[in-house]
Design an enzyme around this catalytic site. Structure first.
Site, PDB file in Angstrom:
ATOM      1  N   ASP A 275      45.971  64.825  29.001  1.00  0.00           N
ATOM      2  CA  ASP A 275      47.038  63.909  29.408  1.00  0.00           C
ATOM      3  C   ASP A 275      47.436  64.169  30.857  1.00  0.00           C
ATOM      4  O   ASP A 275      48.196  65.089  31.150  1.00  0.00           O
ATOM      5  CB  ASP A 275      48.257  64.092  28.489  1.00  0.00           C
ATOM      6  CG  ASP A 275      49.385  63.111  28.815  1.00  0.00           C
ATOM      7  OD1 ASP A 275      49.153  62.179  29.625  1.00  0.00           O
ATOM      8  OD2 ASP A 275      50.490  63.284  28.254  1.00  0.00           O
ATOM      9  N   LYS A 282      51.482  63.072  36.140  1.00  0.00           N
ATOM     10  CA  LYS A 282      52.333  64.256  35.976  1.00  0.00           C
ATOM     11  C   LYS A 282      52.283  65.127  37.223  1.00  0.00           C
ATOM     12  O   LYS A 282      51.282  65.125  37.935  1.00  0.00           O
ATOM     13  CB  LYS A 282      51.802  65.103  34.801  1.00  0.00           C
ATOM     14  CG  LYS A 282      52.052  64.532  33.430  1.00  0.00           C
ATOM     15  CD  LYS A 282      51.486  65.462  32.358  1.00  0.00           C
ATOM     16  CE  LYS A 282      51.749  64.923  30.959  1.00  0.00           C
ATOM     17  NZ  LYS A 282      53.162  64.848  30.594  1.00  0.00           N
ATOM     18  N   ASP A 293      47.046  68.459  24.311  1.00  0.00           N
ATOM     19  CA  ASP A 293      47.728  67.242  23.862  1.00  0.00           C
ATOM     20  C   ASP A 293      47.001  66.550  22.697  1.00  0.00           C
ATOM     21  O   ASP A 293      47.437  65.514  22.216  1.00  0.00           O
ATOM     22  CB  ASP A 293      47.877  66.285  25.050  1.00  0.00           C
ATOM     23  CG  ASP A 293      49.137  65.426  24.956  1.00  0.00           C
ATOM     24  OD1 ASP A 293      50.068  65.815  24.219  1.00  0.00           O
ATOM     25  OD2 ASP A 293      49.187  64.373  25.613  1.00  0.00           O
ATOM     26  N   ARG A 356      52.797  57.822  21.793  1.00  0.00           N
ATOM     27  CA  ARG A 356      53.388  56.864  20.850  1.00  0.00           C
ATOM     28  C   ARG A 356      52.566  55.572  20.786  1.00  0.00           C
ATOM     29  O   ARG A 356      52.535  54.907  19.754  1.00  0.00           O
ATOM     30  CB  ARG A 356      54.849  56.597  21.241  1.00  0.00           C
ATOM     31  CG  ARG A 356      55.036  55.989  22.589  1.00  0.00           C
ATOM     32  CD  ARG A 356      56.448  56.175  23.146  1.00  0.00           C
ATOM     33  NE  ARG A 356      56.691  57.534  23.641  1.00  0.00           N
ATOM     34  CZ  ARG A 356      57.836  57.949  24.177  1.00  0.00           C
ATOM     35  NH1 ARG A 356      58.871  57.131  24.275  1.00  0.00           N
ATOM     36  NH2 ARG A 356      57.969  59.180  24.612  1.00  0.00           N
TER      37      ARG A 356
END
Ligand code: BES
Ligand code: ZN
Ligand code: ZN
Length: 515
Positions: A275, A282, A293, A356
């Site tokens: 990720d 990030k 992740d 999600r």
């Protein structure tokens, strides 16, 4: 490592070292410790009288017994404090075993007798001992070539004098399966992103399916498109690695399929193999950790691997959506609107809230396959570490009974869960101006709004969500396990499946009594 059990006396046991659990403020003037004291020529009572060891958790004393003297064949003795006798259960036995075996390995011991001293359920005690020892021996140094821990325990004997031999053996076998499956999950989580792409993860899933006999289906991008999995595909868009969705099915012997209306448990795990955050990239500090992740997905695979061997009487479905989350010229942009498999439209505000999105389509797919109860697990939010640290896993959901069962299953194996609320008011935070919902809900209640997002796709089923972002990785070693991937929730979910099986079958034997 060879695993054996012994219901005989400790003194005759042919091992180099014995490790013995010692309770808080215990004295050597009765029961097992008295025997051990006599066999060790009074060494034990002198240690306890000196208060060098008071039996508190985490304490230990290591002794060499005089050579040639009468007494146990084992000439080394490790006394391990395990705390209050009244609090001593399977979870503590497992930690005792982990701490003992790690200490003895570091002392170059090759053969060990572990004496857990929980006497009420031989199978459960034996299982917890073996499981704890196997978990204790895992090291995250897979790719180290120098200064590696080369010492290895060759033989482990679970010692419970007077116990039922058959129960000890059965327990040890169960403990081996569980311990190895926890370490399987940890190994996957620990792999660098380059060595654990969605394709490689799917290969690992295929391997366990072949080895242990599970049905498996791996959806590729074309099939995802056919299913309309626009949320999952929107995350995969920026990556050169093709996404995969692993679907594993365990059916009990003699059962062909799950009928309409029948209870069907599905475990769904986030499998982001790396990720970066995508376009909402990030910061580079600690980004290397984002290799873990995919731990939710690895947890599902670990549980399925064990379920296939333990053969509970209820069917279990495992669904692992897997992709990288990368920035590129093709990547999804903040503001893009995507359409999930359920038909709901999603405004992607932040491409770093990708877990999600992939879970949304995975939950929809589990429903399509007939799941009536879904437990999903994911390294979903940094916010859960802020709230609960690395001690408790966050749990949320729509079915309080299911949540309670998971919490209780965790308590029995020594894994803690803390429920966060999921009132419908939180859903307001994910309303979008342009689409049905958006994928972030602002700064407030980050773990809850992430769950509120998944809840939008869990209608009509009983659902619980585990946010393992804080608990799946240990920054520091514990006496009973190394630092790095923890394999959290594998044991809880296996215990959950076993408890459900007992409920479904009305059987009494849960294998893990908790008195
Ligand atoms: N994988 C991360 C969550 C995470 C953070 C796991 C730290 C383990 C350790 C997740 O995809 C993520 O980036 N979440 C964002 C959500 C935010 C953009 C709403 C987060 O938590 O910052
Ligand atoms: Zn992210
Ligand atoms: Zn993520």
């Amino acid at each position: 490592m060879e695993i054996q059990t012994s219901a005989g006396g400790f003194a005759e046991l042919d091992v180099q070292a014995l490790a013995v659990a010692v309770f808080k403020d215990e004295r050597a003037d009765e029961g097992f410790l008295k025997e051990l004291d006599e066999a060790s020529g009074g060494l034990l009572s002198s240690v306890l009288e000196s208060e060098e060891l008071k039996g508190k958790e985490g304490e230990s004393v290591y002794l060499h017994l005089p050579a040639g003297a009468d007494g146990p064949k084992a000439k080394r003795l490790l006394l391990v404090g395990v705390g209050e006798r009244s609090d001593y259960r399977a979870a503590q036995v497992s930690q005792f075993a982990g701490a003992a075996i790690r200490t003895l390995r570091s002392r170059n011991v090759k053969s060990v007798g572990l004496v857990p001293r929980l006497e009420d359920d031989a199978a459960a005690t034996s299982a917890a001992t073996v499981e704890g020892a196997i978990i204790g021996l895992f090291e995250p140094d897979k790719y180290r070539t120098i200064d590696k821990e080369e010492r290895a325990i060759e033989r482990l004997v679970v010692v419970a004098g007077g116990a039922d031999e058959e129960a000890l053996r059965r327990g040890a076998e169960r403990g081996r399966v569980v311990g190895e499956s926890v370490n399987f999950t940890r190994d996957l989580s620990n792999e660098p992103g380059a060595y654990m792409t969605p394709t490689i993860m799917a290969e690992r899933a295929q391997e366990i399916a072949n080895e242990f006999g599970l049905e498996i289906d791996v959806l590729d991008q074309t099939r995802m498109e056919q299913e309309g999995m626009g949320a999952l595909l929107s995350v995969a868009r920026g990556s050169d690695q093709p996404p995969k969705m692993m679907v594993l099915t365990y059916m009990p012997d003699g059962k062909q399929s799950v009928e309409d209306g029948e209870d069907f448990l599905a475990l769904v795990g986030k499998g982001i193999t790396f990720d970066t955050g995508g376009i909402s990239i990030k910061p580079s500090e600690n980004m290397e950790l984002m290799k873990y992740d995919m731990t939710g997905g690895a947890t599902v695979l670990g549980v399925m691997r064990a379920v296939a061997q333990l053969k509970p009487p209820i069917p279990v479905l495992g669904v692992v959506p897997s992709t990288e989350n990368m920035p590129s010229g093709k990547a999804t942009k903040p503001g893009d609107v995507v359409r999930a498999m359920s038909g709901k439209t999603i405004e992607v505000i932040n491409t770093d809230a990708e877990g999600r999105l992939i879970l949304a389509d995975a939950v929809s797919y589990a429903k399509k396959l007939g799941a009536t109860r879904v437990i999903d697990m994911a390294t979903l939010t940094g916010a859960v570490s802020i709230a609960l640290g690395d001690v408790n896993t966050g749990i949320l959901g729509t079915d309080q009974e299911l949540i309670n069962e998971v919490i209780e299953s965790g308590r029995e194996v020594g894994e803690k869960f803390w429920q966060l609320p999921l009132d419908k008011e939180y859903t307001k935070q994910i309303k979008s101006d342009i689409a049905d919902i958006k994928n972030v809900g602002g700064r407030k209640a980050g773990t809850i709004t992430a769950a509120a997002f998944i809840k939008e796709f869990a209608d009509g089923i009983s659902w619980a969500h585990l946010d393992i972002a804080g608990t799946a990785w240990g920054d520091e070693a514990k006496p009973f396990r190394s630092k790095g991937p923890t394999g959290v929730a594998v044991r809880t979910l296996l215990n959950f499946v076993e408890r459900e099986s007992a409920r479904a079958g009305g059987a009494k034997e849960t294998g893990r009594k908790n008195k």
